[in-house]
Design a protein around this motif. Structure first.
Motif, PDB file in Angstrom:
ATOM      1  N   MET A   1       0.825  -1.213   0.000  1.00 27.08           N
ATOM      2  CA  MET A   1       0.000   0.000   0.000  1.00 27.08           C
ATOM      3  C   MET A   1       0.859   1.263   0.000  1.00 27.08           C
ATOM      4  O   MET A   1       0.551   2.249  -0.686  1.00 27.08           O
ATOM      5  N   ILE A   2       1.958   1.244   0.769  1.00 31.11           N
ATOM      6  CA  ILE A   2       2.873   2.405   0.794  1.00 31.11           C
ATOM      7  C   ILE A   2       3.434   2.646  -0.609  1.00 31.11           C
ATOM      8  O   ILE A   2       3.460   3.779  -1.102  1.00 31.11           O
ATOM      9  N   MET A   3       3.856   1.566  -1.266  1.00 30.99           N
ATOM     10  CA  MET A   3       4.407   1.687  -2.622  1.00 30.99           C
ATOM     11  C   MET A   3       3.349   2.167  -3.613  1.00 30.99           C
ATOM     12  O   MET A   3       3.636   2.972  -4.502  1.00 30.99           O
ATOM     13  N   ALA A   4       2.117   1.672  -3.446  1.00 31.39           N
ATOM     14  CA  ALA A   4       1.025   2.068  -4.354  1.00 31.39           C
ATOM     15  C   ALA A   4       0.710   3.558  -4.212  1.00 31.39           C
ATOM     16  O   ALA A   4       0.535   4.265  -5.214  1.00 31.39           O
ATOM     17  N   TYR A   5       0.640   4.029  -2.964  1.00 32.38           N
ATOM     18  CA  TYR A   5       0.398   5.465  -2.738  1.00 32.38           C
ATOM     19  C   TYR A   5       1.520   6.307  -3.358  1.00 32.38           C
ATOM     20  O   TYR A   5       1.268   7.353  -3.943  1.00 32.38           O
ATOM     21  N   THR A   6       2.749   5.830  -3.217  1.00 31.39           N
ATOM     22  CA  THR A   6       3.896   6.577  -3.762  1.00 31.39           C
ATOM     23  C   THR A   6       3.827   6.636  -5.283  1.00 31.39           C
ATOM     24  O   THR A   6       4.037   7.694  -5.876  1.00 31.39           O
ATOM     25  N   ARG A   7       3.517   5.488  -5.918  1.00 30.43           N
ATOM     26  CA  ARG A   7       3.398   5.455  -7.382  1.00 30.43           C
ATOM     27  C   ARG A   7       2.298   6.390  -7.872  1.00 30.43           C
ATOM     28  O   ARG A   7       2.400   6.996  -8.935  1.00 30.43           O
ATOM     29  N   ALA A   8       1.225   6.495  -7.081  1.00 33.08           N
ATOM     30  CA  ALA A   8       0.088   7.359  -7.451  1.00 33.08           C
ATOM     31  C   ALA A   8       0.308   8.818  -7.037  1.00 33.08           C
ATOM     32  O   ALA A   8      -0.591   9.647  -7.165  1.00 33.08           O
ATOM     33  N   GLU A   9       1.521   9.106  -6.507  1.00 33.12           N
ATOM     34  CA  GLU A   9       1.917  10.466  -6.097  1.00 33.12           C
ATOM     35  C   GLU A   9       1.121  10.982  -4.895  1.00 33.12           C
ATOM     36  O   GLU A   9       0.981  12.182  -4.703  1.00 33.12           O
ATOM     37  N   HIS A  10       0.595  10.045  -4.082  1.00 30.55           N
ATOM     38  CA  HIS A  10      -0.064  10.416  -2.819  1.00 30.55           C
ATOM     39  C   HIS A  10       0.943  10.191  -1.684  1.00 30.55           C
ATOM     40  O   HIS A  10       0.829   9.264  -0.894  1.00 30.55           O
ATOM     41  N   TYR A  11       1.935  11.085  -1.643  1.00 30.73           N
ATOM     42  CA  TYR A  11       3.075  10.866  -0.747  1.00 30.73           C
ATOM     43  C   TYR A  11       2.693  11.002   0.726  1.00 30.73           C
ATOM     44  O   TYR A  11       3.204  10.261   1.566  1.00 30.73           O
ATOM     45  N   ASP A  12       1.821  11.949   1.037  1.00 30.25           N
ATOM     46  CA  ASP A  12       1.406  12.125   2.443  1.00 30.25           C
ATOM     47  C   ASP A  12       0.719  10.872   2.971  1.00 30.25           C
ATOM     48  O   ASP A  12       0.944  10.472   4.118  1.00 30.25           O
ATOM     49  N   GLN A  13      -0.141  10.251   2.129  1.00 27.30           N
ATOM     50  CA  GLN A  13      -0.822   9.025   2.563  1.00 27.30           C
ATOM     51  C   GLN A  13       0.175   7.899   2.793  1.00 27.30           C
ATOM     52  O   GLN A  13       0.013   7.104   3.742  1.00 27.30           O
ATOM     53  N   ALA A  14       1.191   7.826   1.954  1.00 30.35           N
ATOM     54  CA  ALA A  14       2.225   6.786   2.120  1.00 30.35           C
ATOM     55  C   ALA A  14       2.943   6.963   3.458  1.00 30.35           C
ATOM     56  O   ALA A  14       3.171   5.987   4.193  1.00 30.35           O
TER      57      ALA A  14
END
Length: 515
Positions: free
Chosen positions: A12-25
């Motif tokens: 999930m952390i990697m998915a958020y990062t790929r989607a540019e949702h860095y704060d969520q990661a």
């Protein structure tokens, strides 16, 4: 999920990062910590990548502290991710500190720091670090792709050729990143023909390849060639992006191609639905300003849908200097001073405008303003590579071992210019208020680009081109000097300043006076 493993959290952390949702990661990592999930090096490297992409050194430092507390810092992958995060956040001191404290450095460790130095404006450090890679660690294609931008920024052609030879010997010539970096290096070292030869040899050109070459033509003032290449790229089915349009607009602006510039600006918005950013607007303002359409440029800025920054206003201020519009320059400068109150360059530019208009009281007031803010002007600095060594010259510096020979050469050339071409030294470029013309002329003789050109002529074989790089924009007096030297010595002089390339041959410059 009723049961989440460390793999689920990492995914999930990697998915958020790929989607540019860095704060969520980053928040997800904090949730993991709160829930007591055992955190491994994969989680740490993933969340550090999110911090790097976000450009958040503060969040990254928290992860760094966690890794230290939990004994994970000895893991090379974690150390590499920390270096990468700090480098991408512009904190090279911390990146270097992590690097030196890492015991089991691998090639990724070396590449990360070399790349960080290159991207953050420390090219000499990048080259020095490359020279210290131990023999047991073999540089790879990524090392070359990280190192070549450092050579490009220093404009060290001989060093670049050495690295190119290494690339060929090591078999990295078919690597896309290396190929593109080599073309970029030759462009920025003033070897445009070599860059084009290499570009033509690249079998599979990607968007970066085309953009680098288009930008190269723009830097050298060959706007028509840049446009021809841009059209060829489109015919090949390569879709331009924001960066490609910056490159072509820049090329139009540096060649005075106003109609073509508007054509590409409208194409970007209407055909490709790309919303212009500040760089695109700055190119258009520069295009109008260089052509003397200062009023239209001012109106264009005021109609922008986004807030203009100092680069946009600065392009107009440069135009005000060329066309000596003091009133508009004052309006524009005040806007810039609000945005960047501590940038000395803009104060100096306004001082130049006042000096050229002989408004000495305004120059005096502006200098007092600079003094009250305790600002310091960046000294003019030029460098030249000869016989594998880089010689650096600072304006007014008399410490060079060949100072007497260099001084005599410059004075002799300026004397010949007066006799043969009725040349009158342009004393306004000396920027001295209470000095007579003789003192101003002596100051002009000490401009760094004149010293570097003189050194190059005195210390290189006849027929070899002289390559000089300067940290600031070349002044008009030095421009005339370089033209004359190229004529009387029969030497080609390639000068790269902060703005563009000038190629002097037989008393002519490639910029055609449009700079």
């Amino acid at each position: 999920m009723k049961q989440r493993s460390v793999v689920s959290w990492t995914a999930m952390i990697m998915a958020y990062t790929r989607a540019e949702h860095y704060d969520q990661a980053i928040d997800l990592f904090l949730d993991m910590e709160e829930e007591g999930v055992k955190i491994d090096e994969f989680v740490i490297t993933s969340v550090l990548h999110a911090c790097a992409c976000k450009g958040s050194s503060k969040d990254g430092q928290c992860i760094h502290e966690y890794a230290l507390k939990n004994g994970m810092i000895s893991n090379t992958s974690v150390a590499n991710a920390l270096m990468d995060m700090y480098a991408k956040c512009g904190n090279m001191e911390e990146a270097r500190s992590v690097f030196h404290s890492t015991l089991n450095k691998n090639i990724i460790s070396w590449n990360t720091l070399i790349g960080g130095y290159s991207k953050n404006g420390f090219p000499n450090d990048a080259l020095h670090l490359f020279g210290n890679i131990p023999q047991r660690i073999r540089p790879n294609a990524i090392t070359m792709a990280c190192l070549l931008p450092a050579v490009a920024s220093l404009s060290c052609l001989e060093r670049g050729r050495e690295i190119h030879a290494y690339v060929i010997r090591a078999g990295f010539v078919r690597n896309h990143q290396v190929e593109n970096a080599l073309v970029d290096m030759y462009v920025k070292c003033g070897a445009l023909i070599l860059a084009r030869v290499l570009f033509d040899r690249i079998y599979e050109k990607n968007l970066v390849t085309w953009t680098v070459m288009i930008a190269g033509y723009g830097m050298h003032g060959y706007g028509a060639d840049a446009i021809a290449l841009f059209k060829q790229m489109r015919r090949k089915g390569i879709k331009p992006d924001k960066v490609s349009f910056v490159a072509i607009l820049y090329a139009c602006s540096h060649s005075g191609l106003i109609h073509e510039g508007w054509y590409f600006f409208n194409m970007m918005r209407n055909e490709y639905q790309i919303e212009p950013n500040l760089e695109h607007y700055a190119c258009m303002v520069d295009l109008l300003s260089r052509a003397g359409r200062l009023k239209k440029a001012y109106e264009f800025i005021n109609s922008m849908p986004i807030e203009p920054d100092s680069t946009v206003w600065g392009a107009l201020l440069c135009g005000c200097r060329v066309y000596r519009d003091v009133n508009l320059a004052e309006k524009v400068a005040e806007k810039i001073f609000k945005l960047e109150p501590d940038n000395t360059g803009y104060y100096v530019l306004l001082a130049n405008i006042y000096t050229e208009a002989e408004k000495w009281e305004e120059v005096k007031r502006l200098r007092e303003r600079i003094g009250s803010r305790r600002l310091k002007k960046n000294p003019g600095c030029s460098w030249i590579e000869t016989r594998g060594k880089v010689q650096v010259f600072v304006s007014g510096d008399n410490s060079h071992p060949q100072k007497e020979e260099i001084k005599k050469f410059v004075e002799d050339v300026m004397k010949r210019m007066k006799e043969e071409e009725q040349y009158v030294p342009n004393a306004r470029y000396a920027l001295m208020i209470n000095a007579d013309d003789r003192v101003k002329e002596e100051a002009l003789c000490g401009h760094s680009e004149k010293l570097a050109i003189a050194f190059g002529i005195l210390n290189s074989a006849y027929g070899r081109p002289i390559h000089v790089t300067k940290n600031l924009r070349i002044c008009g007096d030095c421009h005339e000097f370089a033209k004359f030297v190229s004529k009387v010595t029969g030497r080609e002089i390639v000068l790269r300043d902060s703005n563009r390339f000038h190629k002097f041959e037989e008393g002519r410059c490639s910029c055609r006076g449009y700079w």
